[in-house]
Design a protein around this motif. Structure first.
Motif, PDB file in Angstrom:
ATOM      1  N   LEU A 273       0.834  -1.205   0.000  1.00 36.44           N
ATOM      2  CA  LEU A 273       0.000   0.000   0.000  1.00 36.44           C
ATOM      3  C   LEU A 273       0.869   1.256   0.000  1.00 36.44           C
ATOM      4  O   LEU A 273       0.540   2.259  -0.647  1.00 36.44           O
ATOM      5  CB  LEU A 273      -0.916  -0.017   1.226  1.00 36.44           C
ATOM      6  CG  LEU A 273      -1.933   1.128   1.328  1.00 36.44           C
ATOM      7  CD1 LEU A 273      -2.863   1.142   0.130  1.00 36.44           C
ATOM      8  CD2 LEU A 273      -2.742   1.009   2.613  1.00 36.44           C
ATOM      9  N   GLU A 274       1.985   1.188   0.703  1.00 29.28           N
ATOM     10  CA  GLU A 274       2.909   2.326   0.728  1.00 29.28           C
ATOM     11  C   GLU A 274       3.489   2.566  -0.666  1.00 29.28           C
ATOM     12  O   GLU A 274       3.590   3.708  -1.118  1.00 29.28           O
ATOM     13  CB  GLU A 274       4.042   2.026   1.721  1.00 29.28           C
ATOM     14  CG  GLU A 274       4.925   3.229   2.017  1.00 29.28           C
ATOM     15  CD  GLU A 274       5.969   2.894   3.076  1.00 29.28           C
ATOM     16  OE1 GLU A 274       7.004   3.568   3.085  1.00 29.28           O
ATOM     17  OE2 GLU A 274       5.741   1.948   3.866  1.00 29.28           O
ATOM     18  N   ARG A 275       3.815   1.474  -1.367  1.00 29.35           N
ATOM     19  CA  ARG A 275       4.293   1.605  -2.752  1.00 29.35           C
ATOM     20  C   ARG A 275       3.210   2.171  -3.652  1.00 29.35           C
ATOM     21  O   ARG A 275       3.457   3.028  -4.491  1.00 29.35           O
ATOM     22  CB  ARG A 275       4.710   0.233  -3.293  1.00 29.35           C
ATOM     23  CG  ARG A 275       6.042  -0.280  -2.777  1.00 29.35           C
ATOM     24  CD  ARG A 275       6.384  -1.600  -3.437  1.00 29.35           C
ATOM     25  NE  ARG A 275       6.457  -1.453  -4.870  1.00 29.35           N
ATOM     26  CZ  ARG A 275       6.140  -2.411  -5.746  1.00 29.35           C
ATOM     27  NH1 ARG A 275       5.680  -3.568  -5.316  1.00 29.35           N
ATOM     28  NH2 ARG A 275       6.244  -2.215  -7.030  1.00 29.35           N
ATOM     29  N   TYR A 276       1.984   1.669  -3.456  1.00 31.42           N
ATOM     30  CA  TYR A 276       0.854   2.122  -4.276  1.00 31.42           C
ATOM     31  C   TYR A 276       0.627   3.623  -4.128  1.00 31.42           C
ATOM     32  O   TYR A 276       0.319   4.325  -5.093  1.00 31.42           O
ATOM     33  CB  TYR A 276      -0.394   1.347  -3.857  1.00 31.42           C
ATOM     34  CG  TYR A 276      -1.671   1.806  -4.520  1.00 31.42           C
ATOM     35  CD1 TYR A 276      -1.886   1.606  -5.874  1.00 31.42           C
ATOM     36  CD2 TYR A 276      -2.674   2.441  -3.782  1.00 31.42           C
ATOM     37  CE1 TYR A 276      -3.051   2.027  -6.489  1.00 31.42           C
ATOM     38  CE2 TYR A 276      -3.836   2.868  -4.386  1.00 31.42           C
ATOM     39  CZ  TYR A 276      -4.013   2.651  -5.736  1.00 31.42           C
ATOM     40  OH  TYR A 276      -5.166   3.079  -6.344  1.00 31.42           O
ATOM     41  N   GLU A 277       0.793   4.112  -2.900  1.00 32.11           N
ATOM     42  CA  GLU A 277       0.558   5.534  -2.645  1.00 32.11           C
ATOM     43  C   GLU A 277       1.567   6.413  -3.378  1.00 32.11           C
ATOM     44  O   GLU A 277       1.241   7.527  -3.793  1.00 32.11           O
ATOM     45  CB  GLU A 277       0.638   5.790  -1.136  1.00 32.11           C
ATOM     46  CG  GLU A 277       0.206   7.186  -0.718  1.00 32.11           C
ATOM     47  CD  GLU A 277       0.200   7.354   0.787  1.00 32.11           C
ATOM     48  OE1 GLU A 277      -0.293   8.377   1.261  1.00 32.11           O
ATOM     49  OE2 GLU A 277       0.680   6.435   1.487  1.00 32.11           O
ATOM     50  N   LYS A 278       2.787   5.904  -3.556  1.00 32.04           N
ATOM     51  CA  LYS A 278       3.837   6.709  -4.162  1.00 32.04           C
ATOM     52  C   LYS A 278       3.813   6.672  -5.688  1.00 32.04           C
ATOM     53  O   LYS A 278       4.390   7.533  -6.335  1.00 32.04           O
ATOM     54  CB  LYS A 278       5.208   6.222  -3.668  1.00 32.04           C
ATOM     55  CG  LYS A 278       5.438   6.463  -2.192  1.00 32.04           C
ATOM     56  CD  LYS A 278       6.763   5.878  -1.735  1.00 32.04           C
ATOM     57  CE  LYS A 278       6.966   6.086  -0.235  1.00 32.04           C
ATOM     58  NZ  LYS A 278       8.212   5.454   0.244  1.00 32.04           N
ATOM     59  N   ILE A 279       3.162   5.650  -6.262  1.00 34.07           N
ATOM     60  CA  ILE A 279       3.173   5.495  -7.718  1.00 34.07           C
ATOM     61  C   ILE A 279       1.988   6.237  -8.322  1.00 34.07           C
ATOM     62  O   ILE A 279       0.860   6.130  -7.826  1.00 34.07           O
ATOM     63  CB  ILE A 279       3.120   4.002  -8.098  1.00 34.07           C
ATOM     64  CG1 ILE A 279       4.406   3.319  -7.629  1.00 34.07           C
ATOM     65  CG2 ILE A 279       2.955   3.816  -9.591  1.00 34.07           C
ATOM     66  CD1 ILE A 279       4.429   1.840  -7.855  1.00 34.07           C
ATOM     67  N   PRO A 280       2.192   6.998  -9.411  1.00 39.76           N
ATOM     68  CA  PRO A 280       1.074   7.716 -10.053  1.00 39.76           C
ATOM     69  C   PRO A 280      -0.002   6.752 -10.535  1.00 39.76           C
ATOM     70  O   PRO A 280       0.307   5.632 -10.959  1.00 39.76           O
ATOM     71  CB  PRO A 280       1.743   8.421 -11.244  1.00 39.76           C
ATOM     72  CG  PRO A 280       3.188   8.446 -10.934  1.00 39.76           C
ATOM     73  CD  PRO A 280       3.482   7.272 -10.077  1.00 39.76           C
ATOM     74  N   SER A 281      -1.247   7.171 -10.491  1.00 44.11           N
ATOM     75  CA  SER A 281      -2.373   6.308 -10.896  1.00 44.11           C
ATOM     76  C   SER A 281      -2.290   5.919 -12.360  1.00 44.11           C
ATOM     77  O   SER A 281      -2.811   4.883 -12.769  1.00 44.11           O
ATOM     78  CB  SER A 281      -3.702   7.021 -10.629  1.00 44.11           C
ATOM     79  OG  SER A 281      -3.848   7.268  -9.263  1.00 44.11           O
ATOM     80  N   SER A 282      -1.645   6.783 -13.180  1.00 50.99           N
ATOM     81  CA  SER A 282      -1.551   6.494 -14.613  1.00 50.99           C
ATOM     82  C   SER A 282      -0.551   5.380 -14.901  1.00 50.99           C
ATOM     83  O   SER A 282      -0.545   4.812 -15.986  1.00 50.99           O
ATOM     84  CB  SER A 282      -1.132   7.756 -15.368  1.00 50.99           C
ATOM     85  OG  SER A 282       0.098   8.232 -14.866  1.00 50.99           O
ATOM     86  N   SER A 283       0.296   5.047 -13.931  1.00 49.07           N
ATOM     87  CA  SER A 283       1.286   3.994 -14.140  1.00 49.07           C
ATOM     88  C   SER A 283       0.609   2.625 -14.171  1.00 49.07           C
ATOM     89  O   SER A 283      -0.323   2.360 -13.409  1.00 49.07           O
ATOM     90  CB  SER A 283       2.319   4.040 -13.012  1.00 49.07           C
ATOM     91  OG  SER A 283       3.152   2.907 -13.068  1.00 49.07           O
ATOM     92  N   ALA A 284       1.091   1.757 -15.068  1.00 49.37           N
ATOM     93  CA  ALA A 284       0.510   0.403 -15.177  1.00 49.37           C
ATOM     94  C   ALA A 284       0.706  -0.379 -13.888  1.00 49.37           C
ATOM     95  O   ALA A 284      -0.145  -1.172 -13.485  1.00 49.37           O
ATOM     96  CB  ALA A 284       1.153  -0.335 -16.352  1.00 49.37           C
ATOM     97  N   GLU A 285       1.811  -0.150 -13.201  1.00 52.73           N
ATOM     98  CA  GLU A 285       2.103  -0.880 -11.969  1.00 52.73           C
ATOM     99  C   GLU A 285       1.116  -0.529 -10.865  1.00 52.73           C
ATOM    100  O   GLU A 285       0.846  -1.337  -9.982  1.00 52.73           O
ATOM    101  CB  GLU A 285       3.528  -0.580 -11.505  1.00 52.73           C
ATOM    102  CG  GLU A 285       3.991  -1.526 -10.407  1.00 52.73           C
ATOM    103  CD  GLU A 285       5.429  -1.282  -9.989  1.00 52.73           C
ATOM    104  OE1 GLU A 285       5.907  -1.987  -9.105  1.00 52.73           O
ATOM    105  OE2 GLU A 285       6.065  -0.376 -10.558  1.00 52.73           O
TER     106      GLU A 285
END
Length: 775
Positions: A273-285
């Motif tokens: 979840l911490e990784r998810y918060e840092k990655i832009p929503s437009s990123s496939a990951e």
């Protein structure tokens, strides 16, 4: 030189502002004492002393709240504004320092000592001025916040002290730094300090420029979006807006806390979840991580239903749902009893094997009801990819967990009854062997830490009660079959089918077709006729379809108004179902030469098999037809070799194989037939054809034969016996070693049949041929 006298003038405290000598500045004055000081100054000689407050929050500063060094200024203009404040234009004259402080109630008055810069300048002053001016020019070019006209006006100033003051006023300095320059009386020291400040500001600007260039180079489109989204998040936080990723992350955190995960899995979810918060929503990951977190949350990690350990209730539920099937019910009740004694038994792994339509799937559902557990079904028919069981790794596009983990999510608890339907229909290809992946799932010693490629965290399957179903155990790999407890469901007798139709199938079809029991009644003799003449199967699916046909036709009759009630008996079944499809009793009408009735075991249950032998003039050629498999062809060769070795004892022409061609045929040639149990049947038909003795029509037989005539045991005795009973046979010849299997046959069938146990083909011929054979 005479000593200067101190000047007594009104005091005007400034907040966050400072005036240098020679500066002209507009001020807005609103405090009462400040207004009175201005009015006093205008009455006198327009002189007023300006100094800065140390703390801008104080409304009525005392002497200690003010800097002692300030500026003696002249009020050039005053203008009262509509809001009550006074706008003043002042001009700085000289540096001045407070020597005495007086509070005149309505305003402050101070005695100040003034300081003037020297008029002359030496060579060092000129050098310092040039350096300061050069630094200031470089600063202007780097900053771009000060206009070129400002530089021109500054460069025209000839007095070193005044130039230093003007330059300091244009620099973005803190109030304390500006005050420090104001308090520096010595001109050389003042210029030196201004040069130091400009030099530092230039260093800061250089550093900002480098950082800006570095950021500009590395800031690709996604980073720019990330920066903007961070700003949006900050704005949303200020607005209290829970939409967007901020609210989403908060919601996911709350769900993770409530998901009853194990501590290790919970830590993994929070890290993701911490990784998810840092990655832009437009990123496939981003979507990959989000899906992974959703799976971790939705899986049952500790949730379980409490087993209902009431054995009498479980037995009642199983009996209500299913007629017969005593072995399966007994095994479930045994499991319940041990569970009640130990309360720690691992879930058993059962495999219900039998032909289609005998109730394997519905039985698994009844087991779940009797245990008060959730039920989940996964169909394995056609599965040929290992990742269907174990899941795909998250690095693949469209990755998802395997069917086991999907089933656990659907179940919602860690101890459901998990049905693995059609486990014998799995196959393998270049993508791996799914049956090999099932080994870990169905091994009680391993499945407590089952590993799915997508979930990655180990998952406990030890509390799951696995129930598999299969039609043909032969297609299940040995290691996988070894992990399951096989319970065979052979099929139903005629009596059982009638009970099932009355108690379950008919009521279900009446309800599904919108009828009532008052509108449609099917008598026992009607059901018996349907079973005998319209179905031939081990299970009851065809029987259910025929009952559905009756219900449809009844519905039409009632809707059209022809009748209000329909009663089905053996007399009017044909009106609803047409002419009989099968002839009850497949036994031959009369004894025949060269035709023997064998018993076979197929994936749809037991069946009877007619084997015909005919002789024609020829040179001993042996012809086999009927789409026989290799095993049956070998049985025919073995039977032929045995008969040739026994020609003298059997009274057969010893040269028969040189005078006749022998044709062995199994009817229904389009249906593949194979298996080791047709040996004695082929040998009996061959002897009958060569001796001219007829085979008794009521006799059915099964068993393998050796070259010396010994009869070997076979499998599927119960299924074969049921098919013989359906076909109307009355005497069954079985290998002696299969005597133990007779106990598995329902008593109602055993009472109608005569079993003959044989160890040699000679005994078979004695019972099968009319008049027997003299050996």
């Amino acid at each position: 030189m005479a000593k200067k006298k101190d000047i007594i003038v009104p005091l005007l405290p400034l907040r966050g502002l400072l005036v240098y000598p020679t500066m002209v500045l507009h001020l807005d004055v609103g405090r009462e004492k400040s207004v009175q000081a201005l009015e006093k100054a205008m009455v006198d000689d327009s002189l007023i002393y300006l100094t800065t407050q140390k703390d801008i929050s104080i409304d009525e500063p005392a002497e200690d709240d003010l800097y002692q060094m300030g500026t003696l200024t002249k009020v050039k203009q005053m203008l009262k504004l509509p809001n009550g404040t006074i706008r003043v234009l002042v001009e700085g004259l000289k540096r001045a320092k407070i020597t005495s402080f007086f509070d005149e109630q309505d305003h402050y008055v101070v005695s100040v000592k003034t300081f003037e810069d020297p008029e002359t300048k030496d060579v060092e002053d000129q050098a310092l001025m040039r350096t300061m001016l050069e630094y200031f020019e470089q600063y202007i070019k780097m900053s771009k916040k000060i206009s070129a006209e400002t530089y021109s006006s500054v460069s025209d100033i000839e007095q070193p002290g005044r130039m230093a003051d003007i330059i300091a006023s244009h620099l973005p300095l803190k109030l304390q730094e500006k005050q420090e320059i104001l308090e520096t009386i010595d001109v050389k020291d003042r210029i030196t300090r201004v040069i130091e400040i400009i030099h530092n500001e230039k260093e800061v600007l250089n550093l900002e420029k480098k950082i800006g260039q570095r950021v500009k180079k590395s800031m690709e489109r996604t980073q720019k979006e990330y920066y903007l989204r961070e700003q949006m998040k900050a704005i949303q936080k200020e607005l209290g807006d829970k939409e967007g990723k901020t609210g989403e992350v908060a919601e996911l955190t709350d769900r993770i806390e409530k998901a009853n995960m194990t501590e290790h899995v919970k830590n993994t979810a929070l890290k993701e979840l911490e990784r998810y918060e840092k990655i832009p929503s437009s990123s496939a990951e981003s979507s990959v991580i989000r899906n992974y977190i959703e799976w971790l949350i939705s899986l049952p990690w500790t949730n379980a239903t409490e087993d209902d350990l009431d054995i009498h209730k479980a037995e009642r539920v199983l009996d209500e749902d299913h007629y017969g099937l005593e072995k399966v019910k007994e095994r479930v009740l045994e499991y319940l009893a041990v569970q009640k004694m130990t309360n720690s038994l691992k879930g058993p792994i059962l495999c219900l094997a039998g032909p289609p339509g005998v109730g394997k799937t519905s039985l698994a559902r009844s087991i779940a009801n009797s245990l008060n557990r959730n039920f989940v079904r996964v169909s394995l028919g056609g599965v040929r990819d290992e990742s269907e069981i174990r899941g795909h790794r998250r690095t693949y596009v469209g990755a998802m967990p395997g069917r086991i983990i999907q089933g656990m999510k659907k179940a919602g608890t860690i101890n459901p009854v998990f049905l693995l339907d059609e486990i014998d229909k799995m196959s393998s290809d270049f993508r791996g062997d799914p049956s090999a992946a099932m080994l870990e799932v169905l091994d009680p010693e391993q499945n407590h830490n089952f590993s799915d490629h997508y979930i990655e965290e180990t998952y406990d399957l030890s509390k799951v009660m696995f129930v598999a179903t299969a039609n043909n155990l032969g297609t299940i790999p040995g290691p996988l079959r070894d992990r399951m407890e096989i319970i065979t469901i052979a099929g139903y007798t005629e009596l059982e089918k009638i009970h099932i139709a009355k108690d379950h199938l008919l009521a279900k079809q009446i309800k599904e077709h919108g009828l009532s029991k008052a509108q449609l009644q099917v008598r026992d003799d009607g059901i018996q006729k349907i079973v005998r003449y319209y179905t031939r199967e081990a299970g009851v699916r065809s029987l259910e379809r025929q009952l559905a046909t009756i219900c449809r036709k009844t519905a039409r009759i009632i809707v059209s108004g022809e009748k209000k009630k329909v009663i089905i008996t053996d007399k009017n079944v044909e009106e609803f179902l047409g002419k009989p499809i099968f002839r009850y009793g497949q036994a031959e009408i009369e004894d025949q030469v060269g035709v023997a009735t064998g018993l076979a075991y197929t994936t749809v249950g037991g069946d009877t098999l007619q084997i015909e032998v005919s002789l024609s003039p020829g040179k001993g050629k042996l012809v086999l037809t009927g789409k026989l498999g290799d095993v049956m062809k070998e049985s025919a060769q073995a039977a032929f070799s045995y008969v040739r070795s026994k020609t003298k004892e059997l009274g057969i022409d010893q040269e028969f194989h040189e005078k006749h061609d022998i044709h062995i045929h199994v009817p229904e040639g389009a249906v593949p037939k194979d298996g080791p149990s047709a040996g004695i049947t082929i040998a009996t038909a061959l002897v009958s054809a060569l001796t001219g003795k007829a085979i008794r029509k009521e006799v059915g037989m099964t068993g393998e034969i050796t070259l010396r005539g010994r009869v070997l045991p076979i499998g599927g005795v119960k299924e074969k016996t049921l098919s013989a009973h359906r076909a109307g046979l009355t005497k069954i010849i079985l290998p002696k070693d299969n005597e133990k299997d007779i106990e598995d046959i329902p008593e109602s069938v055993r009472d109608d049949l005569q079993f003959v146990l044989v160890g040699h083909l000679d005994e078979v011929l004695q019972h099968a041929l009319n008049g027997g054979v003299q050996l």
